[in-house]
Design a protein around this motif. Structure first.
Motif, short mmCIF file in Angstrom:
data_model
loop_
_atom_site.label_atom_id
_atom_site.label_comp_id
_atom_site.label_asym_id
_atom_site.label_seq_id
_atom_site.Cartn_x
_atom_site.Cartn_y
_atom_site.Cartn_z
N CYS A 172 0.93 -1.06 -0.28
CA CYS A 172 -0.07 0.03 -0.37
C CYS A 172 0.38 1.18 -0.14
N MET A 173 1.70 1.54 0.40
CA MET A 173 2.99 2.72 0.80
C MET A 173 3.54 2.88 -0.43
N ALA A 174 3.78 1.40 -1.46
CA ALA A 174 4.66 1.95 -2.35
C ALA A 174 3.44 2.54 -4.12
N PHE A 175 2.12 2.24 -3.50
CA PHE A 175 1.22 3.21 -4.19
C PHE A 175 0.72 4.49 -4.09
N MET A 176 0.62 4.30 -2.94
CA MET A 176 0.12 6.01 -2.36
C MET A 176 0.73 7.31 -2.76
N PHE A 177 1.96 7.45 -3.23
CA PHE A 177 2.24 8.65 -3.46
C PHE A 177 1.60 8.67 -4.94
N THR A 178 1.30 7.64 -5.81
CA THR A 178 0.92 7.51 -7.20
C THR A 178 -0.20 7.82 -6.70
N LEU A 179 -1.36 6.96 -6.39
CA LEU A 179 -2.71 7.17 -6.04
C LEU A 179 -3.56 8.17 -5.77
N PHE A 180 -2.57 8.76 -4.40
CA PHE A 180 -2.53 10.77 -4.09
C PHE A 180 -2.66 11.21 -5.33
N ASN A 181 -2.16 11.11 -6.46
CA ASN A 181 -0.88 11.92 -7.54
C ASN A 181 -2.71 12.30 -8.35
N VAL A 182 -3.56 10.72 -8.60
CA VAL A 182 -4.39 10.06 -9.61
C VAL A 182 -5.60 10.83 -9.15
N ILE A 183 -5.95 10.75 -7.58
CA ILE A 183 -7.29 10.74 -7.06
C ILE A 183 -7.10 12.77 -6.65
N VAL A 184 -5.86 13.56 -6.47
CA VAL A 184 -6.19 15.27 -6.95
C VAL A 184 -5.96 15.51 -8.26
N GLY A 185 -5.70 14.96 -9.12
CA GLY A 185 -5.88 15.15 -10.65
C GLY A 185 -6.66 15.11 -10.93
N ILE A 186 -7.85 13.86 -10.47
CA ILE A 186 -8.83 13.75 -11.00
C ILE A 186 -9.81 14.82 -10.92
N THR A 187 -10.22 14.75 -9.60
CA THR A 187 -11.11 15.27 -8.97
C THR A 187 -9.94 17.61 -9.08
N ARG A 188 -9.04 17.48 -9.74
CA ARG A 188 -8.74 18.72 -9.46
C ARG A 188 -9.30 18.97 -11.30
N GLU A 189 -9.58 18.65 -12.40
CA GLU A 189 -10.17 18.54 -13.35
C GLU A 189 -11.56 18.40 -13.36
N LYS A 190 -11.98 18.19 -12.37
CA LYS A 190 -13.48 18.49 -12.29
C LYS A 190 -13.82 19.91 -11.17
N GLU A 191 -12.74 20.22 -10.52
CA GLU A 191 -13.27 20.98 -9.95
C GLU A 191 -12.98 22.49 -10.89
N LEU A 192 -11.81 23.05 -11.72
CA LEU A 192 -11.71 23.54 -12.62
C LEU A 192 -12.62 23.53 -13.92
N ARG A 193 -13.39 22.33 -14.04
CA ARG A 193 -14.12 22.10 -14.71
C ARG A 193 -13.54 22.36 -16.69
N ILE A 194 -12.12 21.49 -16.33
CA ILE A 194 -11.73 21.15 -17.42
C ILE A 194 -12.50 20.36 -18.44
N LYS A 195 -12.77 19.25 -17.16
CA LYS A 195 -13.14 18.42 -18.31
C LYS A 195 -15.10 18.62 -19.55
N GLU A 196 -15.44 20.22 -18.43
CA GLU A 196 -16.39 20.38 -19.87
C GLU A 196 -15.91 20.88 -20.50
N SER A 197 -14.45 22.14 -20.49
CA SER A 197 -13.53 22.15 -21.31
C SER A 197 -13.17 21.77 -22.76
N ILE A 198 -12.58 20.55 -22.61
CA ILE A 198 -12.49 20.06 -23.73
C ILE A 198 -14.02 19.06 -24.57
N ALA A 199 -14.67 19.10 -23.56
CA ALA A 199 -16.17 18.96 -23.66
C ALA A 199 -16.38 19.92 -25.23
#
Length: 169
Positions: free
Chosen positions: A35-62
């Motif tokens: 679990c510790m080996a994947f924690m940092f990357t998992l954090f970046n994945v979750i933050v990246g996906i949520t940040r794109e939702k937060e900044l509405r990047i997905k809607e802009s791309i659509a």
């Protein structure tokens, strides 16, 4: 013409099974390290996906004409390559070791299966990141909560299997 035929059966020659005490020694701590080996990357994945939702990047791309399936495929493609390359190094070092003084911890395993296991687990982390990001609008809160839940899931293996060896005997 159709008389019963005599068939002879013989077992295939195989090497004798060798007991490896490695997992018996580190079996309790291995889920924690995994679990510790994947924690940092998992954090970046979750933050990246949520940040794109937060900044509405997905809607802009659509609006620009990108289909939702291509958007999701881009995340999986990027992290498949990311985890694939990292898992390749893990499999090479895990199977071969670092010389005679540091033998590989997966030396009795097939290197391709070690690579496949780590790669598929990493891709599964991307799916987990999508699942967590569906419940949050703030990126860092999603990352912290997602990592805490991931950590608890990793330790649930020890809680559920704590008495299983005694029950088997």
């Amino acid at each position: 013409f159709y008389a019963p035929q005599r068939a002879l059966f013989a077992s295939m020659p195989v090497k004798a099974w060798e007991k490896d005490d490695f997992y018996g020694q580190v079996g309790d701590i291995f889920p924690f390290v995994y679990c510790m080996a994947f924690m940092f990357t998992l954090f970046n994945v979750i933050v990246g996906i949520t940040r794109e939702k937060e900044l509405r990047i997905k809607e802009s791309i659509a609006i620009m004409g990108l289909s939702p399936s291509a958007y999701i495929l881009s995340w999986y493609t990027f992290y498949s390559m990311y985890f694939g390359i990292g898992s390749m190094f893990t499999a090479i070092i895990g199977v071969n070791g670092l010389g005679d003084s540091y033998p590989g911890i997966f030396d009795k395993c097939d290197g391709f299966l070690v690579w496949l296991t780590f790669t598929l687990f990493g891709i599964n982390c991307v799916s987990y990141g999508y699942a967590v990001s569906a419940f949050f609008t703030r990126s860092y809160l999603a990352g912290v909560v997602g990592m805490i839940v991931f950590f608890m899931i990793g330790f649930s293996r020890n809680a559920l299997n704590s008495g299983s060896e005694e029950m088997i005997r």
